[in-house]
Design a protein around this motif. Structure first.
Motif, PDB file in Angstrom:
ATOM      1  N   GLN A  57       0.880  -1.165   0.000  1.00 53.86           N
ATOM      2  CA  GLN A  57       0.000   0.000   0.000  1.00 53.86           C
ATOM      3  C   GLN A  57       0.921   1.219   0.000  1.00 53.86           C
ATOM      4  O   GLN A  57       1.531   1.507   1.039  1.00 53.86           O
ATOM      5  N   SER A  79      -2.792  -0.251  -5.338  1.00 50.45           N
ATOM      6  CA  SER A  79      -3.606   0.529  -4.395  1.00 50.45           C
ATOM      7  C   SER A  79      -2.898   1.827  -4.011  1.00 50.45           C
ATOM      8  O   SER A  79      -3.038   2.309  -2.886  1.00 50.45           O
ATOM      9  N   GLU A  80      -2.119   2.386  -4.949  1.00 49.69           N
ATOM     10  CA  GLU A  80      -1.367   3.600  -4.608  1.00 49.69           C
ATOM     11  C   GLU A  80      -2.272   4.799  -4.346  1.00 49.69           C
ATOM     12  O   GLU A  80      -3.347   4.923  -4.933  1.00 49.69           O
TER      13      GLU A  80
END
Ligand SMILES: C[S@@+](CC[C@H](N)C(=O)[O-])C[C@H]1O[C@@H](n2cnc3c(N)ncnc32)[C@H](O)[C@@H]1O
Length: 195
Positions: A57, A79-80
């Motif tokens: 993440q 999921s940046e």
């Protein structure tokens, strides 16, 4: 340095349109996972390279709104998250929560007088035992330490700031096998562990 103005003027010679070659090679061997902070992320090339890994993440932060705006326009690869935030005033969610910090061209961008603050800020983002992986720009192509950004740094100063201060333990250092064209032989990579 007015970073926002530089982005507005499209005067961004540091941006190479791709992640740092040293990072790409490091990611092939290192087990980076969990929460990762990338300070001074610019357009987010390094953020996306890390976010493409499983189980990460990644949060990229930058103080320049135009850089974050452009980073947000790119297609997500994982999921940046991109945030408009100052490394020296981190939001509470980024304090003591990060497993990794990836440093690349943020340290050399800040005024040398703020380097102790940089170490404190990065340490404060990490959980105990978290890792800082970094590419330091030893030789930015000029010899005047007052001239920058980019501001160069010596190995001894790095030792004083990160290890002798008691904030980090040095686990490993190496010269990246690959660099952006023009930066060959001028960078040093370090892997440090937060104490
Ligand atoms: C030389 S640029 C490098 C950008 C990106 N890492 C790259 O290599 O393309 C330095 C970046 O750090 C950002 N920056 C400078 N001071 C900062 C701070 N206190 N907190 C967060 N970002 C900062 C600037 O806006 C700029 O985007």
């Amino acid at each position: 340095m007015d970073w926002e103005n530089a982005y507005r003027q499209k005067d961004t010679p540091w941006d190479k349109g791709a992640p740092s070659p040293g990072l790409v090679d490091f990611l092939e061997t290192a087990a980076i996972h969990g929460r990762v902070l990338v300070p001074g992320c610019g357009f987010g090339h390094d953020v996306r390279a890390i976010a493409a890994l499983a189980d990460t993440q990644v949060t990229g932060i930058d103080i320049a709104p135009s850089a974050i705006e452009k980073a947000l326009k790119k297609r997500p690869v994982g999921s940046e998250v991109f945030l408009l935030a100052d490394l020296f005033a981190l939001p509470p969610t980024l304090l003591g929560t990060q497993d990794w910090v990836w440093e690349h061209t943020c340290f050399c961008a800040i005024e040398p007088a703020r380097r102790k603050d940089y170490v404190k800020a990065v340490r404060s983002a990490l959980r105990p035992g978290g890792h800082l992986a970094a590419i330091f720009f030893l030789d930015p192509g000029h010899t005047d330490p007052e001239t920058g950004p980019p501001f160069g740094v010596g190995v001894r100063e790095l030792d004083t700031l990160f290890q002798k201060s008691g904030a980090f333990e040095l686990l490993h250092e190496w010269e990246p096998k690959r660099s952006y064209p023009g930066r060959e032989g001028r960078e040093l990579m370090r892997l440090l562990k937060a104490k």
